[in-house]
Design an enzyme around this catalytic site. Sequence first.
Site, PDB file in Angstrom:
ATOM      1  N   LYS A 123       0.560 -13.154  13.051  1.00 57.66           N
ATOM      2  CA  LYS A 123       1.509 -12.034  13.144  1.00 57.66           C
ATOM      3  C   LYS A 123       0.747 -10.787  13.563  1.00 57.66           C
ATOM      4  CE  LYS A 123       5.019  -9.437  10.610  1.00 57.66           C
ATOM      5  NZ  LYS A 123       5.960  -9.473   9.490  1.00 57.66           N
ATOM      6  N   ASP A 228      13.761  -4.754   1.266  1.00 55.60           N
ATOM      7  CA  ASP A 228      14.310  -5.175   2.567  1.00 55.60           C
ATOM      8  C   ASP A 228      14.694  -6.657   2.474  1.00 55.60           C
ATOM      9  OD1 ASP A 228      15.080  -4.806   5.200  1.00 55.60           O
ATOM     10  OD2 ASP A 228      13.082  -5.157   6.015  1.00 55.60           O
TER      11      ASP A 228
HETATM   12  N1  LIG Z   1       5.077 -17.989   8.426  1.00 57.03           N
HETATM   13  C1  LIG Z   1       6.077 -18.185   9.282  1.00 57.03           C
HETATM   14  N2  LIG Z   1       6.464 -19.439   9.578  1.00 57.03           N
HETATM   15  C2  LIG Z   1       7.473 -19.669  10.447  1.00 57.03           C
HETATM   16  N3  LIG Z   1       8.141 -18.707  11.109  1.00 57.03           N
HETATM   17  C3  LIG Z   1       7.791 -17.430  10.876  1.00 57.03           C
HETATM   18  C4  LIG Z   1       6.758 -17.096   9.956  1.00 57.03           C
HETATM   19  N4  LIG Z   1       6.640 -15.761   9.928  1.00 57.03           N
HETATM   20  C5  LIG Z   1       7.555 -15.277  10.789  1.00 57.03           C
HETATM   21  N5  LIG Z   1       8.269 -16.275  11.370  1.00 57.03           N
HETATM   22  C6  LIG Z   1       9.345 -16.121  12.375  1.00 57.03           C
HETATM   23  O1  LIG Z   1       9.205 -14.896  13.075  1.00 57.03           O
HETATM   24  C7  LIG Z   1      10.348 -14.067  12.870  1.00 57.03           C
HETATM   25  C8  LIG Z   1       9.935 -12.617  12.672  1.00 57.03           C
HETATM   26  O2  LIG Z   1       9.071 -12.526  11.552  1.00 57.03           O
HETATM   27  P1  LIG Z   1       8.989 -11.260  10.597  1.00 57.03           P
HETATM   28  O3  LIG Z   1      10.301 -11.020   9.942  1.00 57.03           O
HETATM   29  O4  LIG Z   1       7.814 -11.423   9.734  1.00 57.03           O
HETATM   30  O5  LIG Z   1       8.719 -10.122  11.691  1.00 57.03           O
HETATM   31  P2  LIG Z   1       9.126  -8.603  11.664  1.00 57.03           P
HETATM   32  O6  LIG Z   1       8.484  -7.892  12.782  1.00 57.03           O
HETATM   33  O7  LIG Z   1       8.858  -8.047  10.325  1.00 57.03           O
HETATM   34  O8  LIG Z   1      10.642  -8.674  11.957  1.00 57.03           O
HETATM   35  P3  LIG Z   1      11.723  -7.574  11.677  1.00 57.03           P
HETATM   36  O9  LIG Z   1      11.035  -6.299  11.334  1.00 57.03           O
HETATM   37  O10 LIG Z   1      12.521  -7.513  12.925  1.00 57.03           O
HETATM   38  O11 LIG Z   1      12.460  -8.188  10.526  1.00 57.03           O
HETATM   39  C9  LIG Z   1      11.043 -14.642  11.653  1.00 57.03           C
HETATM   40  O12 LIG Z   1      12.413 -14.446  11.692  1.00 57.03           O
HETATM   41  C10 LIG Z   1      10.696 -16.126  11.719  1.00 57.03           C
HETATM   42  O13 LIG Z   1      11.604 -16.805  12.546  1.00 57.03           O
END
Ligand SMILES: Nc1ncnc2c1ncn2[C@@H]1O[C@H](COP(=O)(O)OP(=O)(O)OP(=O)(O)O)[C@@H](O)[C@H]1O
Length: 403
Positions: A123, A228
């Site tokens: 990430k 959240d």
């Molecule tokens: N450990 C993981 N395993 C599988 N899929 C994941 C994982 N982490 C994230 N994802 C996928 O990536 C997407 C986005 O992840 P995350 O919510 O952590 O990002 P974000 O930038 O915080 O998103 P937002 O702020 O728009 O909610 C998730 O909806 C999921 O589909």
Amino acid sequence: MKLDTKAIRYLTAEDWRVLTAVEMGSKNHEVVPTSLIAQISGLRGGSGVHRSISNLAKVDLIAKVKNAKYDGYRLTYGGLDYLALNTYRKRKAVYSVGNQIGVGKESDIYVVSDEKGVQRVLKIHRLGRISFRTVKANRDYLRNRSSGSWMYMSRLAAVKEFTFMQALRDNDFPVPEPLSQNRHTIVMSLIDAFPLRQISSVADPATLYAQLMAMILRLASFGLIHGDFNEFNILIEEKPKDQNADETKGHGSDAVTVNPILIDFPQMVSIDHPNAEMYFDRDVNCIKRFFERRFHFISDESGPTFSDARAELSKGGLKRLDVEVEASGFSKKMAKELEKYMGFVGATGDGQTDESQKQDDEEADEDTEEEDPSDKEIKDGVEDVSKQLNDQHGRAQQSSDTG
Ligand SMILES: Nc1ncnc2c1ncn2[C@@H]1O[C@H](COP(=O)(O)OP(=O)(O)OP(=O)(O)O)[C@@H](O)[C@H]1O
């Protein structure tokens, strides 16, 4: 911006040294002069520095900036990505980078593999990539931030996520396994599941609803409010009830158990936070609203209140994770800085209604003057974080500002 790893294998050892030098120089120079790059990299005198600088600029890992006083270079997000990947390569945390599986508002999610081919998730935090549509008041403020300050905020977000994920995992919360953290990125285990948002029906909404409310309360019993908690941040893992069950029985309602996994906690706060009650109620209401809309499920019970949460906490006997994370890498100072940023962009969660978003924008408005971090603060912060990152493994830092 996309993570493009094509150029990574063509970088020479000298290129890496120069890239690292630009990063180090960025700690106290918004634009790093060429002479300083040469000095830090230790490649002074040769034509090597200039060749490396031009190699790196060609693939956009650094960018030339013409300053009023001198010309120089700044690190790009691409350069920062490469430095993080190189660290993971050395730690044997990441061997190859695969597909992008998610685009959050302010992050990119990739599937990566370790040397044995085991899939993991990388990430990459990209704060500053907010939708300007949602930001009314602070548009100019945000546009005028230097790229270095965004990178610093992204590092904070990554440190926060990793520290909380470790604390939650250690206490048996269903979260991905945190594997490694560097700069503005984290590596965690891959969860094979869909976000709740993409699930159109569940066999037993009442059970899932109860599981989620119990999770909100259990967080509170450890001193935490998610802030959240919504259908974007919960993955739904379906597992056969009996792993050895006859496959021919199919996956009917009785054949599977449903496990909610919490994947994202950008706004996790202490139960002692001044707005804790508002965050808590919002989390509960988000789930209620979603279950009603999506599954036409309305619980007979009104759902946990903040006094229920406080009561959970006062039962005692459990660790205070809000206190623990402060000591183990995400200090109160870092929390405050990140919170300031969140206030600015109105980044108050995916699940919010327009009304509460509006309210937050208004609050951010009022605070504009006071919350503008100076360049000095940003530089100090960068140093702090580098120190934190260096110290991160195995040391519980005694934070002087826990009081
Ligand atoms: N450990 C993981 N395993 C599988 N899929 C994941 C994982 N982490 C994230 N994802 C996928 O990536 C997407 C986005 O992840 P995350 O919510 O952590 O990002 P974000 O930038 O915080 O998103 P937002 O702020 O728009 O909610 C998730 O909806 C999921 O589909």
